[in-house]
Design a protein around this motif. Structure first.
Motif, PDB file in Angstrom:
ATOM      1  N   VAL A  44       0.829  -1.219   0.000  1.00  5.47           N
ATOM      2  CA  VAL A  44       0.000   0.000   0.000  1.00  5.47           C
ATOM      3  C   VAL A  44       0.861   1.266   0.000  1.00  5.47           C
ATOM      4  CG1 VAL A  44      -1.577   1.394   1.399  1.00  5.47           C
ATOM      5  CG2 VAL A  44      -2.090  -1.003   0.985  1.00  5.47           C
ATOM      6  N   ASP A  45       1.962   1.239   0.748  1.00  8.10           N
ATOM      7  CA  ASP A  45       2.828   2.417   0.821  1.00  8.10           C
ATOM      8  C   ASP A  45       3.374   2.780  -0.557  1.00  8.10           C
ATOM      9  OD1 ASP A  45       4.043   4.384   2.611  1.00  8.10           O
ATOM     10  OD2 ASP A  45       5.960   3.458   2.073  1.00  8.10           O
ATOM     11  N   ARG A  46       3.581   1.762  -1.402  1.00  5.67           N
ATOM     12  CA  ARG A  46       4.143   1.990  -2.751  1.00  5.67           C
ATOM     13  C   ARG A  46       3.068   2.259  -3.798  1.00  5.67           C
ATOM     14  NH1 ARG A  46       4.724  -1.737  -6.580  1.00  5.67           N
ATOM     15  NH2 ARG A  46       4.330  -3.403  -5.060  1.00  5.67           N
ATOM     16  N   THR A  47       1.957   1.479  -3.760  1.00  6.92           N
ATOM     17  CA  THR A  47       0.955   1.561  -4.829  1.00  6.92           C
ATOM     18  C   THR A  47      -0.263   2.403  -4.488  1.00  6.92           C
ATOM     19  OG1 THR A  47      -0.293  -0.376  -4.074  1.00  6.92           O
ATOM     20  CG2 THR A  47       1.606  -0.790  -5.512  1.00  6.92           C
ATOM     21  N   GLY A  48      -0.520   2.562  -3.180  1.00  8.26           N
ATOM     22  CA  GLY A  48      -1.729   3.284  -2.769  1.00  8.26           C
ATOM     23  C   GLY A  48      -2.994   2.451  -2.883  1.00  8.26           C
ATOM     24  N   ARG A  49      -2.853   1.133  -3.169  1.00  8.76           N
ATOM     25  CA  ARG A  49      -4.018   0.268  -3.347  1.00  8.76           C
ATOM     26  C   ARG A  49      -3.854  -1.031  -2.551  1.00  8.76           C
ATOM     27  NH1 ARG A  49      -7.390   1.430  -7.370  1.00  8.76           N
ATOM     28  NH2 ARG A  49      -8.061  -0.739  -7.622  1.00  8.76           N
ATOM     29  N   LEU A  50      -4.982  -1.619  -2.164  1.00  8.51           N
ATOM     30  CA  LEU A  50      -4.974  -2.928  -1.525  1.00  8.51           C
ATOM     31  C   LEU A  50      -4.820  -3.999  -2.607  1.00  8.51           C
ATOM     32  CD1 LEU A  50      -7.984  -2.312   0.889  1.00  8.51           C
ATOM     33  CD2 LEU A  50      -5.567  -2.382   1.538  1.00  8.51           C
ATOM     34  N   ALA A  51      -3.845  -4.887  -2.431  1.00  8.82           N
ATOM     35  CA  ALA A  51      -3.572  -5.918  -3.433  1.00  8.82           C
ATOM     36  C   ALA A  51      -4.681  -6.970  -3.418  1.00  8.82           C
ATOM     37  CB  ALA A  51      -2.223  -6.572  -3.143  1.00  8.82           C
ATOM     38  N   PRO A  52      -5.048  -7.520  -4.598  1.00 10.51           N
ATOM     39  CA  PRO A  52      -6.103  -8.537  -4.660  1.00 10.51           C
ATOM     40  C   PRO A  52      -5.841  -9.725  -3.740  1.00 10.51           C
ATOM     41  CG  PRO A  52      -5.524  -7.803  -6.867  1.00 10.51           C
ATOM     42  CD  PRO A  52      -4.519  -7.181  -5.933  1.00 10.51           C
ATOM     43  N   GLU A  53      -4.592 -10.203  -3.694  1.00  9.43           N
ATOM     44  CA  GLU A  53      -4.288 -11.359  -2.846  1.00  9.43           C
ATOM     45  C   GLU A  53      -4.382 -11.011  -1.363  1.00  9.43           C
ATOM     46  OE1 GLU A  53      -0.230  -9.776  -4.357  1.00  9.43           O
ATOM     47  OE2 GLU A  53      -2.312  -9.880  -5.041  1.00  9.43           O
ATOM     48  N   ALA A  54      -4.064  -9.748  -1.011  1.00  7.69           N
ATOM     49  CA  ALA A  54      -4.191  -9.309   0.384  1.00  7.69           C
ATOM     50  C   ALA A  54      -5.661  -9.241   0.784  1.00  7.69           C
ATOM     51  CB  ALA A  54      -3.526  -7.955   0.564  1.00  7.69           C
ATOM     52  N   LEU A  55      -6.499  -8.767  -0.131  1.00 10.97           N
ATOM     53  CA  LEU A  55      -7.939  -8.726   0.143  1.00 10.97           C
ATOM     54  C   LEU A  55      -8.497 -10.133   0.327  1.00 10.97           C
ATOM     55  CD1 LEU A  55      -9.105  -5.963  -2.359  1.00 10.97           C
ATOM     56  CD2 LEU A  55      -9.350  -5.886   0.127  1.00 10.97           C
ATOM     57  N   GLU A  56      -8.069 -11.066  -0.495  1.00 11.75           N
ATOM     58  CA  GLU A  56      -8.594 -12.436  -0.383  1.00 11.75           C
ATOM     59  C   GLU A  56      -8.166 -13.091   0.927  1.00 11.75           C
ATOM     60  OE1 GLU A  56     -10.624 -15.535  -0.371  1.00 11.75           O
ATOM     61  OE2 GLU A  56     -11.025 -13.960  -1.834  1.00 11.75           O
ATOM     62  N   ARG A  57      -6.923 -12.855   1.353  1.00  9.66           N
ATOM     63  CA  ARG A  57      -6.475 -13.387   2.648  1.00  9.66           C
ATOM     64  C   ARG A  57      -7.331 -12.826   3.785  1.00  9.66           C
ATOM     65  NH1 ARG A  57      -1.167 -12.321   0.451  1.00  9.66           N
ATOM     66  NH2 ARG A  57      -1.053 -10.373   1.661  1.00  9.66           N
ATOM     67  N   THR A  58      -7.640 -11.539   3.678  1.00  7.91           N
ATOM     68  CA  THR A  58      -8.442 -10.883   4.713  1.00  7.91           C
ATOM     69  C   THR A  58      -9.872 -11.410   4.714  1.00  7.91           C
ATOM     70  OG1 THR A  58      -7.066  -8.900   4.467  1.00  7.91           O
ATOM     71  CG2 THR A  58      -9.171  -8.640   5.622  1.00  7.91           C
ATOM     72  N   PHE A  59     -10.451 -11.582   3.543  1.00  6.05           N
ATOM     73  CA  PHE A  59     -11.824 -12.088   3.454  1.00  6.05           C
ATOM     74  C   PHE A  59     -11.909 -13.533   3.962  1.00  6.05           C
ATOM     75  CE2 PHE A  59     -12.605  -8.967  -0.285  1.00  6.05           C
ATOM     76  CZ  PHE A  59     -12.805  -7.941   0.617  1.00  6.05           C
ATOM     77  N   ALA A  60     -10.848 -14.323   3.727  1.00  7.64           N
ATOM     78  CA  ALA A  60     -10.839 -15.701   4.235  1.00  7.64           C
ATOM     79  C   ALA A  60     -10.879 -15.710   5.762  1.00  7.64           C
ATOM     80  CB  ALA A  60      -9.602 -16.440   3.734  1.00  7.64           C
ATOM     81  N   ALA A  61     -10.120 -14.802   6.381  1.00  6.09           N
ATOM     82  CA  ALA A  61     -10.135 -14.686   7.841  1.00  6.09           C
ATOM     83  C   ALA A  61     -11.501 -14.219   8.323  1.00  6.09           C
ATOM     84  CB  ALA A  61      -9.047 -13.720   8.304  1.00  6.09           C
ATOM     85  N   CYS A  62     -12.123 -13.304   7.587  1.00  4.74           N
ATOM     86  CA  CYS A  62     -13.452 -12.805   7.957  1.00  4.74           C
ATOM     87  C   CYS A  62     -14.483 -13.937   7.942  1.00  4.74           C
ATOM     88  CB  CYS A  62     -13.896 -11.699   7.005  1.00  4.74           C
ATOM     89  SG  CYS A  62     -13.073 -10.119   7.262  1.00  4.74           S
ATOM     90  N   ARG A  63     -14.379 -14.837   6.960  1.00  3.24           N
ATOM     91  CA  ARG A  63     -15.316 -15.959   6.901  1.00  3.24           C
ATOM     92  C   ARG A  63     -15.146 -16.872   8.126  1.00  3.24           C
ATOM     93  NH1 ARG A  63     -14.671 -15.022   1.214  1.00  3.24           N
ATOM     94  NH2 ARG A  63     -12.673 -16.122   1.101  1.00  3.24           N
ATOM     95  N   GLU A  64     -13.916 -17.090   8.527  1.00  3.96           N
ATOM     96  CA  GLU A  64     -13.650 -17.883   9.742  1.00  3.96           C
ATOM     97  C   GLU A  64     -14.249 -17.190  10.970  1.00  3.96           C
ATOM     98  OE1 GLU A  64      -9.924 -18.594  12.741  1.00  3.96           O
ATOM     99  OE2 GLU A  64      -9.471 -18.467  10.598  1.00  3.96           O
ATOM    100  N   TYR A  65     -14.038 -15.872  11.072  1.00  6.12           N
ATOM    101  CA  TYR A  65     -14.524 -15.116  12.235  1.00  6.12           C
ATOM    102  C   TYR A  65     -16.049 -15.077  12.270  1.00  6.12           C
ATOM    103  CZ  TYR A  65      -9.701 -13.440  12.915  1.00  6.12           C
ATOM    104  OH  TYR A  65      -8.355 -13.348  13.142  1.00  6.12           O
ATOM    105  N   ALA A  66     -16.677 -15.011  11.102  1.00  6.91           N
ATOM    106  CA  ALA A  66     -18.147 -14.987  11.047  1.00  6.91           C
ATOM    107  C   ALA A  66     -18.722 -16.257  11.682  1.00  6.91           C
ATOM    108  CB  ALA A  66     -18.623 -14.854   9.605  1.00  6.91           C
ATOM    109  N   ALA A  67     -18.063 -17.385  11.451  1.00  6.48           N
ATOM    110  CA  ALA A  67     -18.523 -18.652  12.031  1.00  6.48           C
ATOM    111  C   ALA A  67     -18.366 -18.635  13.552  1.00  6.48           C
ATOM    112  CB  ALA A  67     -17.736 -19.815  11.432  1.00  6.48           C
ATOM    113  N   VAL A  68     -17.284 -18.046  14.045  1.00 11.79           N
ATOM    114  CA  VAL A  68     -17.046 -17.975  15.493  1.00 11.79           C
ATOM    115  C   VAL A  68     -18.080 -17.076  16.162  1.00 11.79           C
ATOM    116  CG1 VAL A  68     -15.420 -17.264  17.290  1.00 11.79           C
ATOM    117  CG2 VAL A  68     -14.578 -18.418  15.227  1.00 11.79           C
ATOM    118  N   VAL A  69     -18.356 -15.930  15.564  1.00 14.77           N
ATOM    119  CA  VAL A  69     -19.337 -14.985  16.111  1.00 14.77           C
ATOM    120  C   VAL A  69     -20.713 -15.643  16.196  1.00 14.77           C
ATOM    121  CG1 VAL A  69     -20.555 -12.810  15.691  1.00 14.77           C
ATOM    122  CG2 VAL A  69     -18.070 -12.949  15.343  1.00 14.77           C
ATOM    123  N   LYS A  70     -21.046 -16.379  15.158  1.00 13.77           N
ATOM    124  CA  LYS A  70     -22.342 -17.064  15.143  1.00 13.77           C
ATOM    125  C   LYS A  70     -22.390 -18.142  16.215  1.00 13.77           C
ATOM    126  CE  LYS A  70     -25.493 -19.588  12.055  1.00 13.77           C
ATOM    127  NZ  LYS A  70     -25.679 -20.148  10.690  1.00 13.77           N
TER     128      LYS A  70
END
Length: 313
Positions: A44-70
């Motif tokens: 991000v410091d270099r490109t100013g954008r969130l990388a597609p692979e970084a977003l996918e890693r984050t969304f995968a963690a979010c899916r895991e957390y959604a199951a825990v919250v439920k």
């Protein structure tokens, strides 16, 4: 008791806390606390954008957390996003993804709000501790930014500056797409100059040197504590409220700055996601201690995540 779920999504990691909170007594009963290294701030410091692979890693963690919250049946959920998603041009893509998975929109908070949450989370259980002098300086060394907060029972002054373990590593320690192993003296000097400039900026609004107790938060600080204690594995209970002397922080930082990737990876308490960025994080901590003349740092495992939970309760 109110059962809440708090998510803190930073530049390097995303974390979840599910807890029962009682505002009347100040009691927070932790049910589940977990952390995943997703490196959302990759590039991000270099490109100013969130990388597609970084977003996918984050969304995968979010899916895991959604199951825990439920599973725990949390009544309310708050998702706070910090430095990387605050800076990125394509942060709308990040917001939509989190909303789809967790059902709440991430709050891209300001550095000042981030500092408030960190202070509350770190100091709420320190109140009444006669052995710790006030005011506190709470320092939250993240991946992209560091928050400085001075206060006693309440925040007196706060400032967020753009130095963190990931940002400093990517800006100064990467050559030809790889982290220098180990960093050169010139790289370390350039990183130190950046950190010192950030400390100058923080001191414009936060009276850092008035602090009587330094409280350090987040993975860089807790990892330094685990190394200082020579823990056979990462142990939150032994790390929480441990104290690490200035001399020990300096010794560990010097070793990290002169070690190889393999040597750092061999530390049993080191999370694999911190191996390449821990030297920069330790240098930020050391520089802060030198600036304010701190003889030790009190390490806290309770931080912005706990502050977010209290804000819901």
């Amino acid at each position: 008791m109110t059962r809440v779920a708090a998510v803190d999504c930073g530049t390097n990691s995303i974390r979840l806390l599910v807890a029962d909170c009682d505002p009347a007594t100040g009691e927070l009963a932790e049910l589940d606390r977990r952390m995943t290294i997703v490196r959302l701030g990759q590039g991000v410091d270099r490109t100013g954008r969130l990388a597609p692979e970084a977003l996918e890693r984050t969304f995968a963690a979010c899916r895991e957390y959604a199951a825990v919250v439920k599973e725990y049946g949390a009544e309310r959920l708050r998702f706070v996003a910090t430095s990387a998603s605050r800076d990125a041009e394509n942060r709308d893509e990040f917001v939509r993804g989190v909303l789809d998975i967790l059902g709440v929109e991430p709050e891209v908070i300001s550095g000042d709000q981030e500092a408030e949450f960190s202070f509350t989370g770190a100091t709420k259980e320190l109140k009444g501790s006669d052995h710790l002098s006030k005011p506190y300086l709470v320092v939250d060394i993240g991946g992209g930014s560091t928050e400085f907060v001075v206060g006693d029972d309440h925040v007196r002054a706060a400032r967020s500056v753009d130095v963190g373990c990931v940002r400093m590593t990517e800006r100064h320690l990467v050559q030809d797409g790889a982290v220098t192993d180990p960093p050169t003296e010139a790289q370390t000097a350039a990183m130190r100059a950046d950190i010192e400039a950030a400390l100058d900026l923080a001191e414009e609004t936060v009276p850092l040197r008035e602090a009587r107790t330094l409280v350090g938060l987040a993975g860089s600080v807790t990892t330094v504590s685990s190394i200082a204690q020579e823990l056979p594995e990462y142990d939150s209970e032994r790390i929480h409220h441990s104290r690490v002397s200035y001399d020990k922080v300096r010794e560990i930082t010097e070793w990290l700055l002169h070690s190889t990737h393999a040597e750092r990876a061999a530390v049993p308490s080191m999370h694999e996601g911190r191996v390449d960025v821990i030297a920069a994080g330790a240098l930020v901590l050391l520089s802060i201690m030198e600036r304010i003349g701190a003889e030790e740092v009190v390490v806290s495992e309770h931080d912005i995540l706990d502050g977010i939970a209290w804000s819901i309760a």
